[in-house]
Design a protein around this motif. Sequence first.
Motif, mmCIF file in Angstrom:
data_model
loop_
_atom_site.group_PDB
_atom_site.id
_atom_site.type_symbol
_atom_site.label_atom_id
_atom_site.label_comp_id
_atom_site.label_asym_id
_atom_site.label_seq_id
_atom_site.Cartn_x
_atom_site.Cartn_y
_atom_site.Cartn_z
ATOM 1 N N ASN A 10 0.771 -1.307 0.141
ATOM 2 C CA ASN A 10 0.049 0.084 0.023
ATOM 3 C C ASN A 10 0.813 1.306 0.018
ATOM 4 O OD1 ASN A 10 -2.431 1.334 0.037
ATOM 5 N ND2 ASN A 10 -2.852 0.902 2.171
ATOM 6 N N ILE A 11 1.882 1.332 0.695
ATOM 7 C CA ILE A 11 2.827 2.442 0.830
ATOM 8 C C ILE A 11 4.021 2.323 -0.068
ATOM 9 C CG2 ILE A 11 4.535 3.645 2.283
ATOM 10 C CD1 ILE A 11 2.486 2.750 4.554
ATOM 11 N N PHE A 137 -5.516 4.195 8.105
ATOM 12 C CA PHE A 137 -5.468 4.549 6.719
ATOM 13 C C PHE A 137 -6.678 4.629 6.044
ATOM 14 C CE2 PHE A 137 -1.181 2.137 5.656
ATOM 15 C CZ PHE A 137 -0.731 2.615 6.899
ATOM 16 N N SER A 139 -6.997 4.091 3.016
ATOM 17 C CA SER A 139 -7.354 3.299 2.383
ATOM 18 C C SER A 139 -7.944 1.880 2.697
ATOM 19 C CB SER A 139 -6.036 2.782 1.503
ATOM 20 O OG SER A 139 -5.361 2.391 2.622
ATOM 21 N N PRO A 168 -2.276 6.784 2.597
ATOM 22 C CA PRO A 168 -1.007 6.319 2.383
ATOM 23 C C PRO A 168 -0.241 6.943 1.506
ATOM 24 C CG PRO A 168 -2.902 4.403 2.298
ATOM 25 C CD PRO A 168 -3.472 6.049 2.154
ATOM 26 N N ILE A 171 1.823 9.099 3.771
ATOM 27 C CA ILE A 171 2.806 8.438 4.449
ATOM 28 C C ILE A 171 4.241 7.996 3.814
ATOM 29 C CG2 ILE A 171 3.339 6.179 5.674
ATOM 30 C CD1 ILE A 171 0.263 5.912 6.106
ATOM 31 N N TRP A 272 -8.225 10.902 -1.518
ATOM 32 C CA TRP A 272 -7.948 9.352 -1.576
ATOM 33 C C TRP A 272 -9.070 8.691 -2.605
ATOM 34 C CZ3 TRP A 272 -10.573 5.038 -0.662
ATOM 35 C CH2 TRP A 272 -9.995 3.842 -0.773
#
Length: 281
Positions: A10-11, A137, A139, A168, A171, A272
């Motif tokens: 994800n990151i 998150f 997400s 994310p 991040i 997002w």
Amino acid sequence: MIVVTGATGNIGRTLVPLLAEAGEEVVAVSRQPHPAGLRAGVRHAQADVGDAAGMRPVLDGADAFFILLGGELNGHGESPEALLDAAEEAGVKRVVLLSSQINSTRPEVLSHTRLREFEAAVRASGPDFTILRPGGFASNASAWAESVRTKRAVFAPFGDVALPVIDPADIAGVAAAALREDGHAGRTYELTGPEAISPRRQAAVISRALGEDVAFVELSREDAHAHMAQFMPEEVIGGTLDVLGVPLPAEREISPDVERVLHRPAGSFGDWVARNLPAFR
């Protein structure tokens, strides 16, 4: 050279291209032998962050190292010191660890013992370190994608409990800065979004983005527990529901750290959703 573990997650899938676009030599590490979608020019290495011996040749010549625990999070593998020793011996000068807000707000939670061990090892190691502690998150709303597509509905507990969920991508942005720039050594960043937003309001944001009605259906804690048990370890579920349903004051706070590091406001939940709207159509 910068080594990024969890590179296809994800990151990582945002962090790797961010670093490459900035002109960095990047080694993307994953357990997969041939991950799809890696940017041209990025070198891939199949390795496991829980195997220090396997990571040694990957780290050789690296200046910076991003550590993301995946399956090792609840595991009982090698000590974190073994990995940090390998990094130091390879010449790594800067380490960035992805941790969790829960390590500061709920230090008694057993499911995060491994992360706490890594935090302690990183702090005690030779290279400069930065620790990232994100909250929930944005997400996580991906879990609603199927029900939105098929039923135009979001099913979630604690409909009116608001938390400042983080994109994310932010991040990854903070991680990239900490890996590349001076001024982040010894820092622990608490990472949140710019506002607290409830599941009911998240459903409304998705509805507006789609231009169609999306219903919000509130689940009981028991029903939510049963649903989470399909994809989440049992020992993690209770603590997750506690954070979602009865957050501590610190878990509701909006941190300025994303803006301090990136010199722009943190992205909103709506940002997002806009980038990920095809998943909900």
